[in-house]
Design an enzyme around this catalytic site. Structure first.
Site, PDB file in Angstrom:
ATOM      1  CD  GLN A  86      -3.236   0.823   2.084  1.00 38.71           C
ATOM      2  OE1 GLN A  86      -3.287  -0.059   2.766  1.00 38.71           O
ATOM      3  NE2 GLN A  86      -3.916   1.665   2.191  1.00 38.71           N
ATOM      4  CB  SER A 140       2.526  -4.710   3.715  1.00 36.57           C
ATOM      5  OG  SER A 140       1.452  -4.530   4.518  1.00 36.57           O
ATOM      6  CG  LEU A 141      -1.065  -4.794  -0.726  1.00 39.86           C
ATOM      7  CD1 LEU A 141      -1.679  -5.375  -2.004  1.00 39.86           C
ATOM      8  CD2 LEU A 141      -1.563  -3.423  -0.383  1.00 39.86           C
ATOM      9  NE  ARG A 180      -3.045  -7.900   4.333  1.00 44.00           N
ATOM     10  CZ  ARG A 180      -2.175  -6.819   4.472  1.00 44.00           C
ATOM     11  NH1 ARG A 180      -2.775  -5.868   3.932  1.00 44.00           N
ATOM     12  NH2 ARG A 180      -1.258  -6.742   5.249  1.00 44.00           N
ATOM     13  CG  HIS A 226       2.560  -4.226   9.236  1.00 44.12           C
ATOM     14  ND1 HIS A 226       2.378  -5.573   8.841  1.00 44.12           N
ATOM     15  CD2 HIS A 226       2.552  -3.490   8.201  1.00 44.12           C
ATOM     16  CE1 HIS A 226       2.193  -5.588   7.743  1.00 44.12           C
ATOM     17  NE2 HIS A 226       2.462  -4.494   7.128  1.00 44.12           N
ATOM     18  CD  GLN A 265       1.545  -9.066   5.670  1.00 45.92           C
ATOM     19  OE1 GLN A 265       0.431  -8.774   5.790  1.00 45.92           O
ATOM     20  NE2 GLN A 265       2.255  -9.445   4.833  1.00 45.92           N
TER      21      GLN A 265
END
Length: 317
Positions: free
Chosen positions: A10, A91-92, A116, A201, A250
């Site tokens: 992102q 991340s994503l 998500r 996170h 995560q």
């Protein structure tokens, strides 16, 4: 040459993303069309035209980035042949990597990343937080300033270890404001808040974990065609059950990106190909491993640059 696919996270989204790629390559256009059908709304129009404020929202940005990445991969994959050794995503982007490796079906990955994003947006509304990038301090120094502002109901933790002396912190907004001041006092070259909708996170995302776990339980995870390096462990993941568990962890764990890049090089990777919007991961690869071969491919011109032979690149519609 053994290569690793890298998938952005992102922040890489922008109005117009993927539009020229879909115009030039029918296989990319089909990926966007399929995602529109799966989600039941024109994600492609939002990605290509905006409005920007809608595209920036977490539940829209995340699927848009994943779909753009996999559209680019649809163009690249036949041209890369058997050279793909592994993948990783920031991340994503780790979900994009698992979709690329076949751990998740495309349909499941699109639905999962949309969910998500929704869960993370809800967690951010329930307990608002912030993130900040700190440049010029080492890991120990960043951990120390986080400890100094934590406590008495406030949380602040390292969230992304992106490169040496490039670390993102995450937590309560008041704690982040205090960290910025302390980091500058400690000699940080730069310390700035990021334009995000929550404390990603970090423990502030805990409220999203059960929903994501439930979402993943409804999906079939299969063995990947090639290993995917985990944000949580920086190690290669080949077991589908482990992949499922780590993708949930995560949400509240730091992204060990710098270590992941070094681990891939140690495993024999000689080249990195960032697939999707932007070029952030290409730059981080070069900061983490001096002299590494890294390219970014998310546009039609990027494909043509990587494969200059018209026959190899494809002529498009």
């Amino acid at each position: 040459m053994s290569l690793a696919l890298l998938f952005p996270g992102q922040g890489s989204q922008f109005p117009g993303m993927g539009r020229d790629l879909a115009a030039a390559y029918p296989e990319a256009a089909r990926v966007f069309e399929h995602a529109d059908d799966i989600l039941g709304f024109p994600l492609s129009r939002l990605a290509w035209e905006g409005p920007e404020d809608q595209l920036l929202q977490t539940h829209n940005a995340q699927p848009a980035i994943l779909v753009h990445s996999l559209a680019a991969l649809a163009v690249l994959r036949p041209r890369l042949g058997s050279s793909i050794a592994c993948a990783a995503g920031h991340s994503l982007g780790e979900l994009s990597a698992h979709a690329a490796a076949g751990t998740l079906l495309f349909e499941d990955a699109v639905r999962a990343v949309r969910r998500r994003g929704e869960l993370m947006r809800e967690a951010g509304r329930a307990r608002p937080g912030a993130m900040a990038a700190i440049l010029g301090l080492g890991e120990g120094e960043v951990r120390e300033v986080c400890r100094a502002v934590s406590g008495k109901g406030l949380v602040c933790v390292p969230a992304n270890f992106n490169a040496p002396a490039q670390i993102v912190v995450s937590g309560d907004a008041d704690a982040i404001d205090r960290v910025l001041a302390l980091a500058r006092e400690a000699g940080a070259r730069r310390a700035v808040r990021l334009a995000v909708s929550g404390a990603f996170h970090s423990p502030l995302m805990s409220a999203a974990k059960e929903g994501l776990r439930k979402c993943f339980r409804s999906l079939s995870f299969g063995p990947p065609e090639f290993p995917v390096f985990s944000n949580v462990t920086a190690g290669a993941v080949r077991d589908p059950g482990l992949a499922r568990r780590l993708l949930v962890r995560q949400l509240t764990s730091p992204v060990l990106w710098s270590q992941s890049v070094r681990s891939m090089v140690e495993s024999g990777v000689e080249r990195f190909v960032e697939v999707g919007p932007g070029s952030v991961l290409r730059g981080l690869s070069r900061r983490n491993v001096r002299g590494v071969n890294a390219v970014s491919v998310g546009t039609a011109s990027g494909v043509a640059k990587l494969f200059p032979d018209p026959v190899a690149a494809g002529s498009g519609p």
